[in-house]
Structure formats: C-alpha cells, structure tokens
Design a protein around this motif. Structure first.
Motif, short mmCIF file in Angstrom:
data_model
loop_
_atom_site.label_atom_id
_atom_site.label_comp_id
_atom_site.label_asym_id
_atom_site.label_seq_id
_atom_site.Cartn_x
_atom_site.Cartn_y
_atom_site.Cartn_z
N GLY A 195 -7.38 -8.82 6.11
CA GLY A 195 -8.55 -9.42 6.80
C GLY A 195 -8.07 -9.35 7.98
N GLY A 196 -7.05 -8.68 8.43
CA GLY A 196 -6.65 -8.41 9.82
C GLY A 196 -5.10 -8.66 9.97
N VAL A 197 -4.61 -8.78 11.18
CA VAL A 197 -3.13 -8.89 11.32
C VAL A 197 -2.82 -9.57 12.44
CG1 VAL A 197 -2.85 -6.56 12.49
CG2 VAL A 197 -1.02 -7.50 10.97
N VAL A 204 -3.19 2.70 5.50
CA VAL A 204 -2.66 1.61 5.70
C VAL A 204 -3.77 0.81 6.67
CG1 VAL A 204 -0.88 0.35 7.08
CG2 VAL A 204 -0.19 2.54 5.68
N VAL A 205 -4.19 0.97 7.46
CA VAL A 205 -5.27 0.30 8.25
C VAL A 205 -6.46 -0.13 7.46
CG1 VAL A 205 -7.10 0.67 9.99
CG2 VAL A 205 -4.84 1.61 10.51
N GLU A 206 -6.83 0.63 6.54
CA GLU A 206 -7.82 0.12 5.64
C GLU A 206 -7.23 -1.03 4.67
OE1 GLU A 206 -10.83 2.02 2.05
OE2 GLU A 206 -9.37 3.31 3.07
N VAL A 249 0.89 -1.16 0.15
CA VAL A 249 -0.04 0.10 -0.07
C VAL A 249 0.68 1.21 0.01
CG1 VAL A 249 -0.42 -0.04 2.63
CG2 VAL A 249 -1.73 1.21 1.36
N ALA A 250 0.75 2.05 -1.13
CA ALA A 250 1.39 3.33 -0.90
C ALA A 250 0.81 4.39 -0.20
CB ALA A 250 1.65 3.86 -2.38
N ALA A 251 1.37 5.02 0.95
CA ALA A 251 1.04 5.68 1.78
C ALA A 251 2.17 6.70 2.73
CB ALA A 251 0.14 4.95 3.07
N ALA A 311 -1.56 11.35 9.73
CA ALA A 311 -2.70 10.65 10.27
C ALA A 311 -3.50 9.91 9.01
CB ALA A 311 -3.75 11.29 10.93
N GLU A 312 -3.72 10.80 7.78
CA GLU A 312 -4.15 10.35 6.85
C GLU A 312 -3.62 9.11 6.07
OE1 GLU A 312 -5.07 14.20 7.69
OE2 GLU A 312 -3.11 13.43 7.03
#
Length: 260
Positions: free
Chosen positions: A76-78, A67-69, A54-56, A61-62
């Motif tokens: 599906g979780g971590v 990343v959380v999304e 994921v590019a972030a 905070a954004e």
C-alpha cells in the motif's frame, strides 16, 4: 537482537533480498518490526512466511513494473527502499573482453533497477513527505579492479553519482537518500569463490582467503565484512535515529580503500 530503531510498521522494499547482504538486511529490518517486501527471480524455500515476496527480473523494465505493482498491492506504499541487487558475471581478461553485451548487462543489473524503481516509487514518498532510500554501491566505484569487473565498477560509480543527485533534489522535500559502499563481504557466494581459488591454487580456504584479500590491496582489519554488519549499518541509516543523514556514502570495507 533489536535496538529499538523505531521501524515498527514501516513498509520496506528490499531488492535482491534472498541471499547475501540482501538476505541479512531483510532479517535485520524484520527484527526491528518493519513490514518487508523483497524480490528475486524465484522465491527461495527458506524465506520467512511473514516476508512478502514478488518474483521479478528487475534487470528489465517489465520486471521493475511488476515490483512497483506489488508494492502498491501488498504494501500500500513504501517508507523504505533498499537497493541491494547487483553483481558481476563478466569474464576475466580486462577491457578487451568486455563487449557491448557485458557493459549493458552491468548497467542493467547495477544501475537501471534503482533508477526505474525510484522513478516509480519516489513520487509516493514525496506525497507523504517522508521516506528513506539506500543505494548499495561498492568500493569499486573508486577502486576498480580491471581484470574482470571494470564494467561493474563503472556502473556502481554511476549509481553513486545518480544517488547523490537524487538526494539533492528530494531531501529538501522530506526523502533521505544514502549510499552504503561495501568492500569484500563474505557471503555464501564469496565463500564459494574462495573455495574455487583454493582448489585452483592447491591451498586451503584460509590461504585462498588471504590471497584474495591481498589482490584487493589488503584489508587492514584482517578479514572481510560479514553480511550482518552491513545490515546493521543499513538498519541504522533507514531509522529515525539517522534523520539528519542524507546525500552521503558510508564505506564498510575494513579499511581496504587506502585514501581519504
């Protein structure tokens, strides 16, 4: 080479996993069968196709929310979080040149990404009753170098303190929290710095390397650590073989820190 660390199918988020220590951690956990999601501002061309990305910009905070999304949508979780992202770009010159922006930059890169991502993802670990978090700190949290990295050292000290507090809160609920504290690790970026020193001082790579080691007070082992050595330590710590290890800090510095 795998060591059967029982990581097959474990879902792992590794921040800053496209170069240096992070790249080595991604490769090591991938070898052990973990499903990997990693982050950076842009995807490098050499990233293995089976590594999720994921590019972030997680200094914001954004970016952390992105990343959380991605963790929820792609993993599906971590089960494992390894916070590697960090560093310093502050100018030389000691405390006087570190203005508010430099201090904020140090905290945004070295502390807040871990705080924000943990806050969002740990509840899911607690709900499943298991998980491991590794915070990559630095020996500078106890051995600060005042010329250029004082803010970085202070931010890493804050990360270490936060990590210890988090471990005391969530370890009784099944989630382990461990710190790994590297000294000088000879990444590509570090090698570039050595080459710059060599050019400026009119010496060769080995001579500049020795100069840098001397500036750290010496490395009794006689060399910096390799990224893969840090990754091997991380891989063990996130594995079930380290099931009774939490709340502590593992120094991997070739003996640089001169105290107990």
């Amino acid at each position: 080479m795998t060591f059967n660390l029982e990581l097959q199918g474990r879902r792992a988020l590794i921040t800053g996993g496209t170069k240096g220590i992070g790249e080595a951690v991604v490769a090591r956990l991938r070898e052990e069968g973990a499903e990997i999601l990693t982050t950076a501002r842009s995807r490098p061309g050499n990233l293995a196709p089976d590594v999720l990305f994921v590019a972030a910009d997680i200094t914001t905070a954004e970016g952390c929310a992105t990343v959380v999304e991605a963790v929820r949508d792609q993993l599906g979780g971590v089960d494992i979080i390894v916070h590697v992202v960090g560093g310093s770009s502050a100018p030389a010159g000691g405390f006087a040149v570190l203005d508010d922006n430099e201090w904020q930059r140090a905290l945004d890169l070295n502390l807040f990404p871990a705080v924000r991502l943990d806050r969002a993802l740990v509840p899911g670990m607690l709900a499943q009753g298991t998980g491991v978090i590794v915070h990559i700190t630095s020996i500078q949290r106890q051995l600060p170098l005042p010329e250029a990295t004082m803010a970085y050292a202070a931010a890493k000290a804050a990360l270490s303190n936060y990590s210890k507090g988090l471990s005391k809160e969530i370890s009784p609920k099944g989630v382990r929290v461990v710190r790994v504290s590297p000294g000088w690790v000879e990444t590509e970026a570090a090698a570039g710095l050595v080459n710059e020193i060599a050019v400026k001082t009119g010496t060769d790579y080995e001579g500049a390397r020795k100069t840098l080691m001397k500036s750290l007070g010496g490395i009794p082992l006689g060399r910096p650590a390799k990224p893969v050595e840090v990754a091997d330590l991380v891989a063990f710590l996130v594995s079930p073989r380290a099931a009774s290890i939490t709340g502590t800090e593992y120094v991997i510095d070739g003996g640089t820190v001169p105290t107990i």
